[in-house]
Enzyme design. Structure first.
Site, short mmCIF file in Angstrom:
data_model
loop_
_atom_site.label_atom_id
_atom_site.label_comp_id
_atom_site.label_asym_id
_atom_site.label_seq_id
_atom_site.Cartn_x
_atom_site.Cartn_y
_atom_site.Cartn_z
N SER A 137 -49.54 -23.04 -66.02
CA SER A 137 -48.88 -22.61 -67.26
C SER A 137 -49.81 -21.93 -68.25
O SER A 137 -49.33 -21.29 -69.20
CB SER A 137 -48.20 -23.81 -67.93
OG SER A 137 -47.17 -24.31 -67.12
N GLU A 166 -54.47 -27.60 -50.44
CA GLU A 166 -55.91 -27.49 -50.72
C GLU A 166 -56.13 -28.22 -52.03
O GLU A 166 -55.77 -27.72 -53.09
CB GLU A 166 -56.33 -26.02 -50.79
CG GLU A 166 -57.83 -25.82 -50.73
CD GLU A 166 -58.47 -25.81 -52.12
OE1 GLU A 166 -58.97 -26.88 -52.54
OE2 GLU A 166 -58.45 -24.75 -52.75
N CYS A 212 -63.15 -25.97 -56.77
CA CYS A 212 -63.05 -27.07 -55.81
C CYS A 212 -64.24 -27.08 -54.86
O CYS A 212 -64.62 -28.14 -54.36
CB CYS A 212 -61.74 -26.98 -55.03
SG CYS A 212 -61.46 -25.36 -54.30
#
Length: 460
Positions: free
Chosen positions: A160, A231, A265
């Site tokens: 968002s 993922e 990540c």
């Protein structure tokens, strides 16, 4: 979270967007289903041409798109440019290689009593992509490029706080010549993802994000018997052995931890250093982390910009404060700077123990944890004890150590003497709580295809 562009540098809301009404969402779902019925019949050569057109347009707009990325989520302008260039490369890769990936795969007809048998790869229809803000173009592109090449239709529910990036992607594919409604952005809250995923017109989903979000989507998809690729988090080990070049290893270690303002990540997060070189590594690593310039991400000399969200900075602070309270040693950083924006300094901690939250969880910011180990086996034991298994990194010139690392590290990707990253040419994904399935390469494209077996009998 409101659907809005909020400056991570100042905290100011720059632009707000209305969420789709129920009627508008229904219209988009209907249009996606209609597009899927016809788009699957287009040739892969046509799709490849549209991908090339998208790459050409994006390449012309690198500067403006990079500014949009930096404005929305705070990464340095230089890093944003690199992200856009990677997207151009990904589009061109699938335009060139996609047709070969979609060729039928012949099998041994005689062994199964057939005149002919083969596997043909066909699109499955409408795929929902739930994407994060940290790589707002590339994360979506590594779904979109292979999915569109395959003949699938995409619905993007983006984070968002990056609505302009989300809307730009829809515009990019439309203006490149793809048929109407083949790729649409859904400006909806996270709470409405379940409705979309349960809709019978949606065939599958892919999510990049947190472990809780992945659990939720997997549960919904499982109850609907729909394919999903996940993922999720990563707390990647970065192992340094005595045979390596410390100057180069520490250079990459700093990049691995602070790339994207520490919000990736596959950032190296846990550094395991052999005791024979630990003192030298730590001295060099801390000095280089300390030399990084934290500031306005639009400025050319800035190395680390703000974290993307205020809540994200609070999370990083809570991990660090928890570790310090339980005995961690701070070698650098550890306190938020004064002033506006969501900045957090490069931080290095040692003496990490299992009682600390960061030992078991992912810290999404420029915070490095350093361990001293006596062997590669000890490093692997510590590395594999974590619930995540996305990427991993070894620095060694010893062939036996490299073989042991590749064999025993529990991760979806193993990089040796280079920074862990993603390429369109090779698969991307993890094991354990880092998720399942693969993105990129031919494997990523085939995740959302029906591998249909065709058997044709002998003539009567």
């Amino acid at each position: 979270m409101a659907i809005a562009t909020t400056s991570p540098v100042t905290g100011e809301v720059l632009r707000s967007f209305d969420e789709l009404t129920p009627e508008e969402l229904e219209d988009k779902l209907a249009r996606a289903a209609a597009a899927a019925a016809s788009y699957r019949l287009t040739s892969v050569e046509e799709r490849a041409g549209w991908l090339q057109h998208a790459a050409e347009r994006l390449e012309k707009e690198i500067e403006s798109v990079s500014r949009m990325i930096t404005t929305e989520m705070g990464k340095t302008f230089r890093a944003a440019e690199e992200e856009v260039v990677k997207c151009v490369r990904g589009l061109r890769f699938y335009a060139i290689e996609g047709p070969a990936y979609l060729r039928d795969l012949d099998a041994d007809a005689a062994r199964v009593g057939a005149k002919q048998t083969f596997v043909t790869y066909q699109p499955i229809g409408v795929v929902l992509a739930v994407m994060p803000w940290n790589l707002p173009l590339w994360q979506a592109m590594r779904f979109a490029a292979p999915a569109l090449t395959a003949g699938n239709v995409g619905l993007l529910k983006h984070a968002s706080n990056v609505p302009q990036c989300a809307l730009y992607l829809e515009e990019l594919f439309r203006d490149a010549g793809f048929p109407d409604d083949v790729f649409q952005t859904l400006l909806i809250s996270a709470g409405r993802v379940e409705q979309v995923l349960r809709d019978p017109r949606v065939a599958a989903a892919t999510l990049t994000g947190s472990e809780p979000a992945g659990r939720s989507v997997a549960t919904i998809a499982g109850s609907e018997v729909k394919k999903v690729v996940l993922e999720l988090g990563g707390s990647d080990p970065f192992i340094v052995m005595p045979s390596t070049n410390l100057e180069r290893a520490t250079d990459v270690a700093v990049k691995a931890r602070c790339l994207n303002n520490g919000q990736s990540c596959i950032n190296g997060k846990r550094f395991f250093v052999h005791r024979d070189i630990a003192d030298a590594f730590i001295e060099m690593f801390v000095a280089k982390m300390d030399a990084l310039v934290v500031g306005d991400p639009m400025e050319a000399g800035t190395d680390v910009g703000p974290l993307a969200t205020e809540s994200g900075r609070r999370d990083v602070e809570s991990y660090v404060d928890d570790a310090i309270a339980k005995g961690a040693t701070v070698l650098l950083g550890g306190e938020r700077p004064a002033g506006p924006g969501w900045f957090y300094p490069p931080t290095v901690l040692t003496s990490i123990t299992p009682e600390m939250r960061m030992y078991h969880e992912e810290v999404f910011g420029p915070v490095a944890q350093v361990w001293t180990v006596s062997s590669l086996e000890e490093a692997l034991q510590e590395a594999n004890g974590h619930p995540y298994g996305l990427g991993s990194n070894l620095w060694s010139e010893d062939e036996a150590e490299r073989e042991l690392f590749v064999r025993d590290v529990q991760s979806g990707m193993a990089f040796i003497n280079g920074n862990t990253t993603s390429y369109p040419e090779i698969p991307f994904g993890g094991v354990k709580r880092s998720g399942y399935g693969r993105e990129l390469s031919d494997l990523g494209m085939r995740e959302f295809m029906n591998a249909k077996t065709v058997w044709i009998g002998q003539d009567a």
